[in-house]
Motif scaffolding. Structure first.
Motif, mmCIF file in Angstrom:
data_model
loop_
_atom_site.group_PDB
_atom_site.id
_atom_site.type_symbol
_atom_site.label_atom_id
_atom_site.label_comp_id
_atom_site.label_asym_id
_atom_site.label_seq_id
_atom_site.Cartn_x
_atom_site.Cartn_y
_atom_site.Cartn_z
ATOM 1 N N ILE A 68 -96.551 1.180 -31.768
ATOM 2 C CA ILE A 68 -96.957 -0.561 -32.451
ATOM 3 C C ILE A 68 -98.320 -0.036 -33.216
ATOM 4 N N THR A 71 -97.007 1.335 -36.756
ATOM 5 C CA THR A 71 -96.467 0.241 -37.382
ATOM 6 C C THR A 71 -97.563 -0.684 -38.106
ATOM 7 N N SER A 72 -98.443 -0.773 -37.169
ATOM 8 C CA SER A 72 -99.565 -1.768 -37.862
ATOM 9 C C SER A 72 -100.253 -1.118 -38.846
ATOM 10 N N ASN A 73 -100.487 0.213 -38.793
ATOM 11 C CA ASN A 73 -101.407 0.844 -39.843
ATOM 12 C C ASN A 73 -100.279 1.049 -40.882
ATOM 13 N N SER A 277 -102.164 -9.609 -46.771
ATOM 14 C CA SER A 277 -101.503 -8.624 -45.987
ATOM 15 C C SER A 277 -99.989 -9.012 -46.029
ATOM 16 N N SER A 280 -94.899 -7.104 -40.734
ATOM 17 C CA SER A 280 -93.591 -6.158 -40.255
ATOM 18 C C SER A 280 -92.802 -6.892 -39.195
ATOM 19 N N LYS A 285 -101.045 -7.176 -39.815
ATOM 20 C CA LYS A 285 -101.686 -5.973 -39.145
ATOM 21 C C LYS A 285 -102.775 -6.331 -38.166
ATOM 22 N N ASN A 286 -102.505 -5.626 -37.316
ATOM 23 C CA ASN A 286 -103.385 -5.961 -35.771
ATOM 24 C C ASN A 286 -103.277 -4.817 -34.861
ATOM 25 N N PRO A 287 -104.103 -3.666 -34.692
ATOM 26 C CA PRO A 287 -103.946 -2.496 -33.901
ATOM 27 C C PRO A 287 -104.292 -2.868 -32.491
#
Length: 325
Positions: A68, A71-73, A277, A280, A285-287
């Motif tokens: 995850i 994928t976010s990055n 942004s 996906s 985008k949220n780490p």
């Protein structure tokens, strides 16, 4: 003739009454449930059952978290369709009284709720002796800055980037939860006996010029009414659609962001921001979610190692102490 009587007689049914009857029996029925004879199971926590659990959690959560997080990055900001968000910090939409300050029946187009809003909307229920539509603190604090994006290809004539304002709300919200009240031919007639929220510049029937994006079904309004869980959040503002597979949605170059400032944040020490942004399979985008999985998996794995060492050490000591001479 004297008759003996005590409390036990009352519980057990009591002695016969003078009339030949008996007192009411208060003893619970002789069933497994009322006599607490139901079968029960209690797990016995041993090293053989607890330690594998910690290791399994660690081995599952750590790879998921890494996937995850990566994928976010890898979400880029200039490929595919681009989503424009506005963000607010230090704004507590999760406050209990704030979350309750709305009338879902009114938002669903109920005429009686339109003219007589829920008391949960206080102190934004009525104004100037007219019901507020939409009522409540959530609607009253709706974000109303205007954002415009331009590509500076030519200094004298910057090119405006088309921003799509529809398709940003959840389908269920747009088509099920939020409905305009029935009635007159124009939307203004349907809201004629109501007044706008205190902090709004214009009434709800003037939020947009397009009929399918006006009133309670205005998508900017719908997005705002879905409250955020954390004090720092972002909400979808506009969609920048990709027109051709041969060209990026936002080509490389200089951009100009024009902001019409209407929404003050100094009173609650907040900050505003604009985010561009793509998304996906897991959203924007949220780490945070990936970091949370990695952290929980690492802690579980570490606890498993520590408990394994402790168990090995004290189990050997216990076996040694049991040896008799």
């Amino acid at each position: 003739m004297a008759m003996n009587y005590n409390a036990k007689d009352e519980v057990d049914g009591g002695p016969p009454c003078a009339s030949g009857g008996t007192a009411k029996n208060r003893r619970p029925d002789n069933t497994a449930f009322k006599q607490q004879r139901l079968p029960a199971w209690q797990p016995i926590l041993t090293a053989g059952t607890v330690l594998p659990t910690f290791f399994i959690i660690g081995l599952i959560f750590i790879p998921i978290g890494i996937g995850i997080f990566v994928t976010s990055n890898n979400i880029r900001e200039i490929e595919g369709n681009v989503f424009m968000y506005y963000g607010l910090s230090n704004f507590y939409q999760n406050h209990r009284r704030y979350v309750k300050s709305r009338d879902d029946s009114q938002l669903n187009g109920d005429v009686s709720a339109l003219l007589n809003p829920s008391k949960e909307c206080e102190p934004y229920r009525r104004n100037e002796d007219k019901p507020i539509a939409p009522c409540g603190a959530i609607a009253n604090s709706m974000f109303n800055d205007t954002l415009e994006l331009f590509l500076i290809g030519n200094e004298s004539h910057p090119t405006p980037i088309p921003l799509k304002k529809k398709g940003i709300a959840w389908w269920t919200d747009k088509n099920v939860k939020f409905r305009n009240p029935p009635g007159g031919e124009s939307l203004e007639e349907r809201f004629k006996d109501t007044t706008k929220p205190v902090n709004w510049v214009k009434p709800v029937y003037m939020l947009d010029s397009e009929p399918d994006n006006n009133g309670f079904i205005n998508e900017d309004f719908i997005v705002w009414m879905r409250t955020a869980a954390l004090p720092t959040f972002r909400k979808l503002y506009r969609l920048i659609e990709r027109k051709s597979d041969l060209h990026p949605t936002l080509p490389a170059g200089r951009y100009y962001l024009n902001i019409t400032y209407n929404y003050p944040v100094h009173s609650f020490d907040g900050r505003k921001r604009m985010i561009l942004s793509t998304i996906s399979w897991m959203g924007g985008k949220n780490p945070f979610l990936g970091i949370a999985y990695i952290t929980i998996g690492s802690i579980s794995f570490l606890l498993g190692v520590v408990l394994l060492v402790i168990n090995h050490k004290y189990r050997n000591s216990s076996n040694t102490a049991d040896i008799t001479i």
